[in-house]
Scaffold this active site. Structure first.
Site, mmCIF file in Angstrom:
data_model
loop_
_atom_site.group_PDB
_atom_site.id
_atom_site.type_symbol
_atom_site.label_atom_id
_atom_site.label_comp_id
_atom_site.label_asym_id
_atom_site.label_seq_id
_atom_site.Cartn_x
_atom_site.Cartn_y
_atom_site.Cartn_z
ATOM 1 N N THR A 97 24.880 -108.765 62.482
ATOM 2 C CA THR A 97 23.431 -108.636 62.215
ATOM 3 C C THR A 97 22.890 -107.282 62.673
ATOM 4 O O THR A 97 22.009 -106.712 62.014
ATOM 5 C CB THR A 97 22.662 -109.781 62.915
ATOM 6 O OG1 THR A 97 23.168 -111.021 62.426
ATOM 7 C CG2 THR A 97 21.183 -109.720 62.640
ATOM 8 N N ASP A 135 28.318 -118.461 58.894
ATOM 9 C CA ASP A 135 27.565 -117.351 59.483
ATOM 10 C C ASP A 135 26.918 -116.608 58.323
ATOM 11 O O ASP A 135 27.607 -115.956 57.537
ATOM 12 C CB ASP A 135 28.481 -116.414 60.287
ATOM 13 C CG ASP A 135 27.678 -115.483 61.186
ATOM 14 O OD1 ASP A 135 26.480 -115.300 60.920
ATOM 15 O OD2 ASP A 135 28.245 -114.960 62.157
ATOM 16 N N ILE A 139 24.950 -114.003 58.196
ATOM 17 C CA ILE A 139 25.173 -112.559 58.333
ATOM 18 C C ILE A 139 25.879 -112.332 59.668
ATOM 19 O O ILE A 139 25.255 -112.419 60.733
ATOM 20 C CB ILE A 139 23.849 -111.752 58.292
ATOM 21 C CG1 ILE A 139 23.130 -111.987 56.953
ATOM 22 C CG2 ILE A 139 24.142 -110.256 58.497
ATOM 23 C CD1 ILE A 139 21.802 -111.243 56.813
ATOM 24 N N ASP A 140 27.180 -112.087 59.597
ATOM 25 C CA ASP A 140 27.902 -111.694 60.807
ATOM 26 C C ASP A 140 27.833 -110.174 60.873
ATOM 27 O O ASP A 140 28.117 -109.495 59.885
ATOM 28 C CB ASP A 140 29.360 -112.167 60.750
ATOM 29 C CG ASP A 140 30.097 -111.799 62.026
ATOM 30 O OD1 ASP A 140 29.558 -112.085 63.113
ATOM 31 O OD2 ASP A 140 31.182 -111.205 61.936
ATOM 32 N N ASP A 198 31.409 -117.218 63.990
ATOM 33 C CA ASP A 198 31.887 -115.829 63.967
ATOM 34 C C ASP A 198 33.343 -115.759 63.514
ATOM 35 O O ASP A 198 33.763 -114.766 62.933
ATOM 36 C CB ASP A 198 31.831 -115.205 65.369
ATOM 37 C CG ASP A 198 30.430 -115.080 65.927
ATOM 38 O OD1 ASP A 198 29.538 -114.641 65.200
ATOM 39 O OD2 ASP A 198 30.246 -115.407 67.124
ATOM 40 N N GLU A 208 24.865 -120.653 62.016
ATOM 41 C CA GLU A 208 24.441 -119.881 63.186
ATOM 42 C C GLU A 208 22.954 -120.029 63.464
ATOM 43 O O GLU A 208 22.545 -120.133 64.619
ATOM 44 C CB GLU A 208 24.776 -118.390 62.998
ATOM 45 C CG GLU A 208 24.203 -117.569 64.148
ATOM 46 C CD GLU A 208 24.684 -116.148 64.233
ATOM 47 O OE1 GLU A 208 25.149 -115.609 63.224
ATOM 48 O OE2 GLU A 208 24.574 -115.578 65.339
HETATM 49 C C1 IPD Z 1 28.352 -110.805 66.513
HETATM 50 C C2 IPD Z 1 29.357 -109.892 65.856
HETATM 51 C C3 IPD Z 1 29.948 -108.937 66.858
HETATM 52 C C4 IPD Z 1 30.578 -109.661 68.018
HETATM 53 C C5 IPD Z 1 29.565 -110.580 68.670
HETATM 54 C C6 IPD Z 1 29.002 -111.555 67.643
HETATM 55 P P1 IPD Z 1 26.346 -111.695 64.974
HETATM 56 O O1 IPD Z 1 27.866 -111.756 65.574
HETATM 57 O O2 IPD Z 1 30.399 -110.638 65.277
HETATM 58 O O3 IPD Z 1 30.960 -108.128 66.304
HETATM 59 O O4 IPD Z 1 31.039 -108.714 68.955
HETATM 60 O O5 IPD Z 1 30.249 -111.295 69.683
HETATM 61 O O6 IPD Z 1 28.031 -112.356 68.261
HETATM 62 O O7 IPD Z 1 25.421 -111.879 66.138
HETATM 63 O O8 IPD Z 1 26.178 -110.361 64.362
HETATM 64 O O9 IPD Z 1 26.313 -112.822 63.991
#
Ligand code: IPD
Length: 271
Positions: A97, A92, A94-95, A219, A72
């Site tokens: 974030t 990813d 940290i999903d 993601d 990412e």
């Molecule tokens: C996000 C999270 C969030 C989702 C967003 C993503 P990130 O990823 O997964 O739940 O709704 O579409 O972008 O930015 O925290 O790596």
């Protein structure tokens, strides 16, 4: 290197994800702040996102020097050798974030391994709780030694649906309109904030179904495999593969009614 190497790739993913989650946990305890923003001012990057991705890419480069990687924060990295890589890691660091930034215990390290363009192994590890979900293609989805089965729900009206929103305000406005029209027709909606974990919760039956527009490969790659291996039907709209336009993960009897409702609501439309 083919599907049969999935368990070997999963072992590597798990080892790397555990070390990465430890680093993310420690950095959170030491205090975290926004380092940069990406697509919009609310799409934040912390020092931990970058440090954890670096740690993961260094470890994968050491263990699997001939593989490619997509992450990412730093994008695509090609293998050390000139030969085209058959294995690509999708990472990813940290999903979730924003949850991580606020100390909400719903963010994860997500690592998937693709062979010849097909995801064959994946791990999602909650940084805060240590919950860890794994799957290999054809080998089932697992958490803590327990094989996962999705919900057997058959009635859309009784379906607990998780979804998420993008960072772009105009996209969010469209997504909010879709949710407003969908919520009278389902049990309820949840927005938890980490797509990778959301897909794993649905795999466990801790919610029934999930959909979201706008997900990137990092993601959803690992979580979608966990969901599919737990018996969910995972797809996009109109027979398309799950991707940025739409990811739906739903029990087999719920997929069509949820899909059709999302089509009627133009859920993949808007910005
Ligand atoms: C996000 C999270 C969030 C989702 C967003 C993503 P990130 O990823 O997964 O739940 O709704 O579409 O972008 O930015 O925290 O790596």
């Amino acid at each position: 290197m083919d599907r049969s190497s999935a368990p070997e790739l999963l072992d590597i993913a798990v080892e790397v994800a555990r070390n990465a989650a430890d680093t993310a946990y420690r950095m959170r305890a030491e205090g975290v702040s926004v380092t940069a923003t990406k697509s919009t001012v609310t799409d934040v990057v912390t020092a931990a996102d970058r440090a954890v991705e670096r740690q993961i890419s260094d470890a994968l480069r050491r263990l699997r020097p001939d593989d490619a990687m997509l992450g990412e924060e730093y994008g695509a990295a090609q293998p050390g050798s000139d030969a085209p890589a058959r294995v690509r890691w999708i990472v990813d660091p940290i999903d979730g974030t924003v949850n991580y930034l606020y100390g909400l215990p719903h963010s994860a390290v997500s690592i998937a391994a693709e062979v010849d363009g097909e995801v064959v192994a994946g791990v999602v590890r909650n940084i805060h709780t240590g919950e860890e979900w794994t799957a290999t293609l054809g080998g089932g989805a697992w958490r803590d030694g327990r094989q996962l089965r999705c919900s057997a729900e058959t009635d859309l009206g009784q379906t607990l649906v998780i979804t998420g929103f993008g960072y772009d305000p105009a996209r969010r406005a469209h997504q909010a309109r879709v949710v407003a029209e969908l919520i009278p027709h389902v049990r309820d909606i949840r927005r938890l904030g980490a797509a990778a974990i959301d897909l794993c919760l649905v795999a466990e039956g801790r919610a029934d179904a999930y959909y979201e527009k706008g997900l990137a490969a990092w993601d959803q790659a690992a979580g979608a495999l966990v969901a599919a291996e737990a018996g969910l039907r995972v797809g996009g709209l109109g027979g398309r593969a799950p991707g940025p336009d739409m990811v739906i993960a739903a029990p087999p009897a719920i997929f069509a009614p949820l899909h059709d409702r999302l089509v009627d609501l133009d859920a993949d439309g808007g910005p």
